[in-house]
Scaffold this active site. Structure first.
Site, PDB file in Angstrom:
ATOM      1  N   GLN A  13      37.436  30.651 -34.132  1.00 17.94           N
ATOM      2  CA  GLN A  13      36.797  30.345 -32.845  1.00 17.94           C
ATOM      3  C   GLN A  13      35.395  30.938 -32.775  1.00 17.94           C
ATOM      4  O   GLN A  13      34.448  30.268 -32.356  1.00 17.94           O
ATOM      5  CB  GLN A  13      37.652  30.896 -31.693  1.00 17.94           C
ATOM      6  N   ARG A  15      48.998  31.137 -36.831  1.00 14.68           N
ATOM      7  CA  ARG A  15      48.745  31.766 -35.519  1.00 14.68           C
ATOM      8  C   ARG A  15      49.956  32.635 -35.232  1.00 14.68           C
ATOM      9  O   ARG A  15      51.082  32.141 -35.125  1.00 14.68           O
ATOM     10  CB  ARG A  15      48.562  30.706 -34.431  1.00 14.68           C
ATOM     11  N   ASP A  46      36.586  35.023 -21.786  1.00 12.33           N
ATOM     12  CA  ASP A  46      37.894  34.502 -22.200  1.00 12.33           C
ATOM     13  C   ASP A  46      38.881  34.891 -21.100  1.00 12.33           C
ATOM     14  O   ASP A  46      38.552  35.675 -20.192  1.00 12.33           O
ATOM     15  CB  ASP A  46      38.263  35.150 -23.550  1.00 12.33           C
ATOM     16  N   ARG A  97      35.312  23.031 -33.290  1.00  6.26           N
ATOM     17  CA  ARG A  97      36.415  23.626 -34.069  1.00  6.26           C
ATOM     18  C   ARG A  97      36.762  22.710 -35.236  1.00  6.26           C
ATOM     19  O   ARG A  97      37.031  23.165 -36.347  1.00  6.26           O
ATOM     20  CB  ARG A  97      37.662  23.811 -33.183  1.00  6.26           C
ATOM     21  N   CYS A 132      36.319  29.983 -25.108  1.00  6.04           N
ATOM     22  CA  CYS A 132      37.113  29.367 -26.184  1.00  6.04           C
ATOM     23  C   CYS A 132      38.144  28.374 -25.647  1.00  6.04           C
ATOM     24  O   CYS A 132      38.617  27.529 -26.399  1.00  6.04           O
ATOM     25  CB  CYS A 132      37.760  30.433 -27.046  1.00  6.04           C
ATOM     26  N   HIS A 168      40.231  36.280 -33.779  1.00  2.93           N
ATOM     27  CA  HIS A 168      40.250  34.810 -33.715  1.00  2.93           C
ATOM     28  C   HIS A 168      38.982  34.294 -34.424  1.00  2.93           C
ATOM     29  O   HIS A 168      38.076  33.752 -33.805  1.00  2.93           O
ATOM     30  CB  HIS A 168      40.287  34.364 -32.251  1.00  2.93           C
TER      31      HIS A 168
HETATM   32  N1  NVA Z   1      42.372  35.524 -26.138  1.00  3.71           N
HETATM   33  C1  NVA Z   1      43.165  34.329 -25.964  1.00  3.71           C
HETATM   34  C2  NVA Z   1      42.579  33.201 -26.739  1.00  3.71           C
HETATM   35  C3  NVA Z   1      43.320  31.905 -26.619  1.00  3.71           C
HETATM   36  C4  NVA Z   1      42.713  30.834 -27.456  1.00  3.71           C
HETATM   37  C5  NVA Z   1      44.598  34.607 -26.403  1.00  3.71           C
HETATM   38  O1  NVA Z   1      44.788  35.296 -27.418  1.00  3.71           O
HETATM   39  O2  NVA Z   1      45.524  34.151 -25.729  1.00  3.71           O
HETATM   40  N1   CP Z   2      40.626  28.155 -28.320  1.00  2.00           N
HETATM   41  C1   CP Z   2      41.846  27.985 -28.868  1.00  2.00           C
HETATM   42  O1   CP Z   2      42.179  28.577 -29.888  1.00  2.00           O
HETATM   43  O2   CP Z   2      42.607  27.064 -28.214  1.00  2.00           O
HETATM   44  P1   CP Z   2      44.166  26.764 -28.436  1.00  2.00           P
HETATM   45  O3   CP Z   2      44.909  27.981 -27.971  1.00  2.00           O
HETATM   46  O4   CP Z   2      44.444  25.562 -27.617  1.00  2.00           O
HETATM   47  O5   CP Z   2      44.394  26.534 -29.907  1.00  2.00           O
END
Ligand code: NVA
Ligand code: CP
Length: 318
Positions: free
Chosen positions: A141, A111, A227, A295, A267, A138
């Protein structure tokens, strides 16, 4: 059961478009098989002795937990690395880190911020690399969301998904998924927060409808999803975004325009009273908890596939 990785033939999962529709058909049915087995407390260890490295440059609850529990349930184990207390946070080149980490582990989840970082990492890795979220995509997800839809409603082909909100990593992944799995995506965001046309291929546009009004996006949709308005890494824009997106909250009134059997997904983490009302996320059409659980099952199927290839229902390689 994991197969030795052959250089040049390593399969990475860096964006949704990295797998074919046939591979997704396999992964969706494999996920259902793994989930059922997990629910019966049956042991399944195709990744016995295998190690997953999980590299986090941003916060996470679900991604960390689902990958860590998932590899454990497949017979392997996880090592958690972050930029605060490894050399990754002190400027060691991504390419060097990839060389080293991929010599000691069997599969890597990252990540991070820019998609270029994960691409450079994968180009120097001896083992499969999975995108656990970047600024651009992502995929784990969205694959999970699709599994959750298929599990509840059957095939997603020909269905309509409404995206109400930011042109973020989730939105662009949904766009790739619509093209790959042949469904329609309706996208609605306020002025100033539109999709970057340079990132949309002609084929993607065939599956995408951009709607100025969120009500047009949601009308008759089979799935409504949103989101956060401010993704990780964009926190300095938060105040501006709260104002710009205020009419893009998924409310009961908006949901009422969708197909009566429409599902709501997010998500998570969610902000009630911003991108979604409490009545919707905690209401009868919401499947967010099943979505979060899935997930685990989806990523188990993905890790198994990247390391073992396709496995028949009886457990032998296809
Ligand atoms: N779009 C959000 C998703 C978090 C799981 C982010 O990138 O922060
Ligand atoms: N949806 C998701 O990726 O959650 P986290 O940021 O908690 O991993």
């Amino acid at each position: 059961m994991a197969k030795p990785q052959v250089p040049g033939q390593i399969k990475h999962y860096l964006q949704f478009a990295d797998l074919t529709r046939a591979e997704y058909d396999y992964l969706l049915s494999r996920t259902a098989w793994l989930k059922e087995r997990f629910k019966r407390y049956e042991t399944w260890h195709p990744l016995h002795d295998r190690t997953l490295a999980m590299i986090f440059e941003k916060h996470s609850t679900r991604t960390r937990l689902s990958f860590e529990a998932g590899i454990h349930q497949l017979g392997g184990h996880a090592v958690y690395l972050n930029t605060r207390d490894t050399q990754l946070g002190r400027g060691e080149p991504v390419e060097d880190a990839a060389q080293v980490i991929s010599r000691m582990t069997d599969i890597i989840m990252i990540r991070t911020f820019g998609q270029d970082i994960i691409e450079r990492f994968a180009a120097n890795s001896r083992v499969p690399v999975i995108n656990g979220l970047t600024n651009e995509f992502h995929p784990c997800q969205v694959l999970t969301d699709i599994f959750t839809f298929v599990e509840a409603r059957g095939p997603i082909q020909g269905k309509t998904v409404a995206w109400v909100g930011d042109a973020n990593n989730m939105a662009y992944t949904w766009i790739q998924a619509a093209e790959c799995l042949d469904f329609q995506l309706r996208f609605s965001a306020p002025d100033g927060y539109q999709l970057d046309r340079a990132r949309l291929s002609g084929a993607a546009l065939n599956h995408l409808m951009i709607c100025a009004d969120p009500r047009d996006a949601v009308k008759g949709a089979d799935l409504v999803t949103t989101d956060v308005w401010t993704s990780m890494g964009y926190e300095d824009q938060n105040t501006m975004r709260m104002k710009a997106f205020k009419d893009w909250m998924v409310t009961e009134e908006l949901m009422a325009l969708a197909n009566p059997s429409a599902l709501f997904m997010h998500c998570l983490p969610a902000h009630r009273g911003e991108e979604v009302s409490a009545a919707v996320i905690d209401g009868p059409q919401s499947v967010v908890w099943e979505e979060a659980e899935n997930r685990l099952h989806v990523q188990k199927a993905l890790m198994e596939y990247l390391l073992c290839g396709q496995i028949s229902a009886t457990g032998s390689p296809v």
